[in-house]
Design a protein around this motif. Structure first.
Motif, PDB file in Angstrom:
ATOM      1  N   ALA A 155       0.828  -1.205   0.000  1.00 57.53           N
ATOM      2  CA  ALA A 155       0.000   0.000   0.000  1.00 57.53           C
ATOM      3  C   ALA A 155       0.863   1.255   0.000  1.00 57.53           C
ATOM      4  O   ALA A 155       0.571   2.233  -0.696  1.00 57.53           O
ATOM      5  CB  ALA A 155      -0.925   0.000   1.210  1.00 57.53           C
ATOM      6  N   ALA A 156       1.955   1.255   0.788  1.00 57.10           N
ATOM      7  CA  ALA A 156       2.839   2.426   0.850  1.00 57.10           C
ATOM      8  C   ALA A 156       3.473   2.695  -0.506  1.00 57.10           C
ATOM      9  O   ALA A 156       3.564   3.856  -0.946  1.00 57.10           O
ATOM     10  CB  ALA A 156       3.916   2.217   1.910  1.00 57.10           C
ATOM     11  N   GLU A 202       4.436   3.344  10.698  1.00 60.82           N
ATOM     12  CA  GLU A 202       5.421   2.804   9.753  1.00 60.82           C
ATOM     13  C   GLU A 202       4.989   2.996   8.304  1.00 60.82           C
ATOM     14  O   GLU A 202       5.815   3.294   7.434  1.00 60.82           O
ATOM     15  CB  GLU A 202       5.633   1.308  10.037  1.00 60.82           C
ATOM     16  CG  GLU A 202       6.723   0.688   9.188  1.00 60.82           C
ATOM     17  CD  GLU A 202       6.907  -0.792   9.476  1.00 60.82           C
ATOM     18  OE1 GLU A 202       7.760  -1.428   8.805  1.00 60.82           O
ATOM     19  OE2 GLU A 202       6.202  -1.321  10.364  1.00 60.82           O
ATOM     20  N   ALA A 203       3.691   2.844   8.029  1.00 61.78           N
ATOM     21  CA  ALA A 203       3.208   3.007   6.655  1.00 61.78           C
ATOM     22  C   ALA A 203       3.452   4.434   6.176  1.00 61.78           C
ATOM     23  O   ALA A 203       3.896   4.653   5.039  1.00 61.78           O
ATOM     24  CB  ALA A 203       1.719   2.672   6.574  1.00 61.78           C
ATOM     25  N   ARG A 204       3.215   5.427   7.020  1.00 60.95           N
ATOM     26  CA  ARG A 204       3.429   6.821   6.627  1.00 60.95           C
ATOM     27  C   ARG A 204       4.908   7.112   6.393  1.00 60.95           C
ATOM     28  O   ARG A 204       5.286   7.751   5.399  1.00 60.95           O
ATOM     29  CB  ARG A 204       2.879   7.749   7.706  1.00 60.95           C
ATOM     30  CG  ARG A 204       3.087   9.232   7.404  1.00 60.95           C
ATOM     31  CD  ARG A 204       2.490  10.106   8.513  1.00 60.95           C
ATOM     32  NE  ARG A 204       2.732  11.520   8.235  1.00 60.95           N
ATOM     33  CZ  ARG A 204       3.824  12.164   8.624  1.00 60.95           C
ATOM     34  NH1 ARG A 204       4.776  11.511   9.300  1.00 60.95           N
ATOM     35  NH2 ARG A 204       3.975  13.454   8.325  1.00 60.95           N
ATOM     36  N   LEU A 205       5.770   6.666   7.287  1.00 63.27           N
ATOM     37  CA  LEU A 205       7.202   6.927   7.151  1.00 63.27           C
ATOM     38  C   LEU A 205       7.769   6.270   5.891  1.00 63.27           C
ATOM     39  O   LEU A 205       8.582   6.866   5.179  1.00 63.27           O
ATOM     40  CB  LEU A 205       7.946   6.427   8.393  1.00 63.27           C
ATOM     41  CG  LEU A 205       7.640   7.177   9.700  1.00 63.27           C
ATOM     42  CD1 LEU A 205       8.357   6.515  10.871  1.00 63.27           C
ATOM     43  CD2 LEU A 205       8.038   8.639   9.584  1.00 63.27           C
ATOM     44  N   LEU A 206       7.331   5.034   5.623  1.00 63.07           N
ATOM     45  CA  LEU A 206       7.809   4.352   4.423  1.00 63.07           C
ATOM     46  C   LEU A 206       7.321   5.063   3.173  1.00 63.07           C
ATOM     47  O   LEU A 206       8.081   5.226   2.196  1.00 63.07           O
ATOM     48  CB  LEU A 206       7.324   2.900   4.426  1.00 63.07           C
ATOM     49  CG  LEU A 206       7.724   2.048   3.208  1.00 63.07           C
ATOM     50  CD1 LEU A 206       9.233   1.988   3.049  1.00 63.07           C
ATOM     51  CD2 LEU A 206       7.130   0.639   3.319  1.00 63.07           C
ATOM     52  N   ALA A 226       9.413  -4.103   3.603  1.00 64.79           N
ATOM     53  CA  ALA A 226       9.725  -2.672   3.551  1.00 64.79           C
ATOM     54  C   ALA A 226      11.010  -2.425   2.769  1.00 64.79           C
ATOM     55  O   ALA A 226      11.090  -1.496   1.950  1.00 64.79           O
ATOM     56  CB  ALA A 226       9.844  -2.107   4.960  1.00 64.79           C
ATOM     57  N   SER A 227      12.026  -3.251   2.981  1.00 64.97           N
ATOM     58  CA  SER A 227      13.287  -3.100   2.244  1.00 64.97           C
ATOM     59  C   SER A 227      13.077  -3.387   0.758  1.00 64.97           C
ATOM     60  O   SER A 227      13.697  -2.743  -0.096  1.00 64.97           O
ATOM     61  CB  SER A 227      14.353  -4.040   2.819  1.00 64.97           C
ATOM     62  OG  SER A 227      14.625  -3.729   4.171  1.00 64.97           O
ATOM     63  N   LEU A 228      12.210  -4.345   0.457  1.00 62.39           N
ATOM     64  CA  LEU A 228      11.922  -4.638  -0.947  1.00 62.39           C
ATOM     65  C   LEU A 228      11.238  -3.442  -1.608  1.00 62.39           C
ATOM     66  O   LEU A 228      11.530  -3.103  -2.763  1.00 62.39           O
ATOM     67  CB  LEU A 228      11.024  -5.874  -1.044  1.00 62.39           C
ATOM     68  CG  LEU A 228      10.569  -6.278  -2.457  1.00 62.39           C
ATOM     69  CD1 LEU A 228      11.763  -6.517  -3.372  1.00 62.39           C
ATOM     70  CD2 LEU A 228       9.672  -7.512  -2.403  1.00 62.39           C
TER      71      LEU A 228
END
Length: 530
Positions: free
Chosen positions: A30-31, A111-115, A174-176
């Protein structure tokens, strides 16, 4: 052009399948989808659609009048102005990434917002390169070089597919997503670079100087403003859809992006391809008054017929067989049959406005060929206002009013966009009728494809139900609303698609031939020549 678009779109679907396999509908997915949407405003505001409406009519007109030197001056000046404007907007986007994230995805937290903010800052320069790639497309199209300009996005897709395959399963999600952001930058550079050699050969003298001293350049810029505003208004609708989806949940954001990737395939192949191919020719030939009408009317009627022949069955397939389509393209890894079912609901909503969206592009191109960019702008405002209001009600209020699960509010978002597209289409058609006489398909040419497509959809649905009764239904769909009815069989999605969609296509072509649709005969003639 259709071949180039097909190549890039097929690779785009492969990209989406790889994305679904490794990231599914989770937080990182989603991010990334939201982050890709935010800087994409540059490409939509300054890229292909705007340049097609403002730059191509002037540039192609100069080529048609055998004035290559003047055309080269216009090309250089537009490139210089576009590079300067894009650079400034990229810098502003990097600085304003947190604010833009909160505006477009207000439902994201933690975390979703920061990513999402981190990805936005990576992706903004990539989108700037895509704007310059659109300038190359304008040059190539005006010289009737269509394949490369529309196949170039294949390089972008290959870069993303390579990143997903190379890093997927080896790093966390997240890294991907971050690695995929850098892969997007590389892909954007490749998409621009593969077109540069051909463009350089077509331009005899190229000086990228941002100047407004040339009258032809000023004409491009005067048309550029209304088109940018019009595209901006339309983009507001797309961003509003993401915002409303983020209020529903992260799953709705990524599912909406998957559905749009599938929905845009027929729009691009049969809407954008026909409209973009017609625009330079109409710009070369269109004169004033009745002379323009005599040129445009037969071209548009033929183009509308080609669109309807292919787009109507696409809409019927989304409406009746959307889970089979979504499963064949996306179902793998973290994207299971239940997610395909959810994508079907969104595709069914998008089917409402599929024909209006594609044919509306052609009517807009006719106005652009006539150097009228303000009429499409006015009607795009109506479309966005109506669509945004309906989408908001669907996302926020429809689930409680209708007594349905909250995640099904996303279906109303896609349906609202379709209803708004019909409003814009009807306004465009009426305005063009008043200007140059009636320009539309006969009623029979509209009803025949719909009759054949719905009958073919019913045949395909019957095949799916028979297979499910023989082989057993896929139990993964039971967690979705309506999952028990019409569940797909326990069979590989590709085999299911081959049997169900193969039946659909065969029945549609057979009925279309029996009804005497001229596009069938033309298609068969082209196949025999091959």
């Amino acid at each position: 052009m259709g071949a180039g678009i097909l190549l890039s779109r097929v690779l785009g679907l492969v990209r989406e399948r790889a994305f679904a396999h490794y990231l599914g509908n989770g937080m990182a997915a989603a991010a990334f989808k939201a982050a890709l949407r935010i800087p994409n405003v540059l490409q939509n505001l300054l890229g292909e659609g705007v340049l097609s409406a403002s730059f191509i009519p002037v540039y192609a007109g100069l080529l048609g009048r055998n004035a290559p030197e003047a055309a080269d001056r216009v090309a250089g000046a537009v490139f210089g102005l576009l590079s300067l404007l894009t650079g400034l907007l990229v810098a502003a986007g990097l600085w304003a990434a947190p604010l833009l994230t909160d505006l477009v995805a207000p439902g994201f937290e933690g975390e979703a917002r920061l990513l999402c903010i981190r990805l936005v800052r990576i992706l903004f320069p990539a989108t700037g390169l895509l704007v310059l790639s659109a300038w190359c497309l304008g040059i190539l199209n005006s010289h009737r070089r269509f394949f490369l300009s529309y196949a170039a996005p294949a390089a972008w897709n290959l870069a993303l597919i390579g990143t997903l395959v190379g890093f997927g399963g080896r790093v966390d999600e997240a890294s991907l997503a971050v690695a995929l952001g850098w892969g997007t930058v590389a892909g954007s550079f490749l998409q621009f670079a593969v077109q540069v050699p051909n463009v350089a050969r077509l331009l005899r003298s190229f000086r990228p100087v941002p100047t407004l001293s040339d009258g032809n350049v000023r004409q491009v810029v005067s048309s550029f403003g209304p088109v940018v505003v019009g595209r901006g208004v339309v983009q507001v609708s797309a961003y509003v859809d993401v915002a409303w989806a983020s209020l529903i949940g992260e799953r709705a954001v990524s599912a909406l992006a998957y559905a749009q990737a599938i929905y845009l395939l027929p729009v691009s192949l049969f809407g954008m391809a026909v409209s973009a191919a017609e625009l330079p020719e109409m710009a070369r030939e269109a004169g004033q008054g009745e002379a323009a009408a005599e040129v445009l009317r037969p071209r548009m009627q033929a183009a509308l017929g080609r669109m309807a022949f292919f787009v109507v069955p696409s809409a019927a397939a989304f409406l009746l067989l959307g889970d089979v389509v979504a499963a064949a393209l996306l179902q793998t890894g973290r994207f299971d049959a239940a997610e395909s079912r959810y994508a079907w609901y969104l595709l069914a909503g998008s089917a409402v406005g599929l024909l209006a969206s594609t044919q509306g592009r052609l009517y807009s191109s006719a106005f652009y060929a006539l150097r009228d960019t303000r009429t499409p702008l006015a009607f795009s405002v109506v479309r966005v206002g109506l669509g945004a209001g309906l989408a908001w009600w669907s996302a926020v209020h429809a689930p409680s009013v209708l007594g349905i699960p909250r995640h099904l509010g996303a279906v109303g978002i896609t349906a609202a966009s379709g209803l708004a597209a019909w409003a814009e289409f009807l306004l465009l058609r009426r305005a063009l009728d008043l200007r140059m006489g009636e320009v539309r398909l006969p009623r029979a040419s509209v009803l025949k494809p719909w009759g054949a497509a719905l009958a073919a959809g019913a045949a395909g649905l019957a095949v799916k139900l028979v297979l499910a009764s023989w082989l057993g239904a896929d139990v993964a769909v039971l967690r979705e609303v309506g999952g028990g009815w019409g569940a797909p069989p326990q069979l590989h999605p590709w085999l299911t698609a081959g049997l169900v969609l193969g039946t659909f296509g065969t029945v549609y072509l057979g009925l279309a031939a029996a009804l005497g649709l001229p596009e069938v005969a033309g298609l068969l003639r082209r196949l025999r020549r091959r």
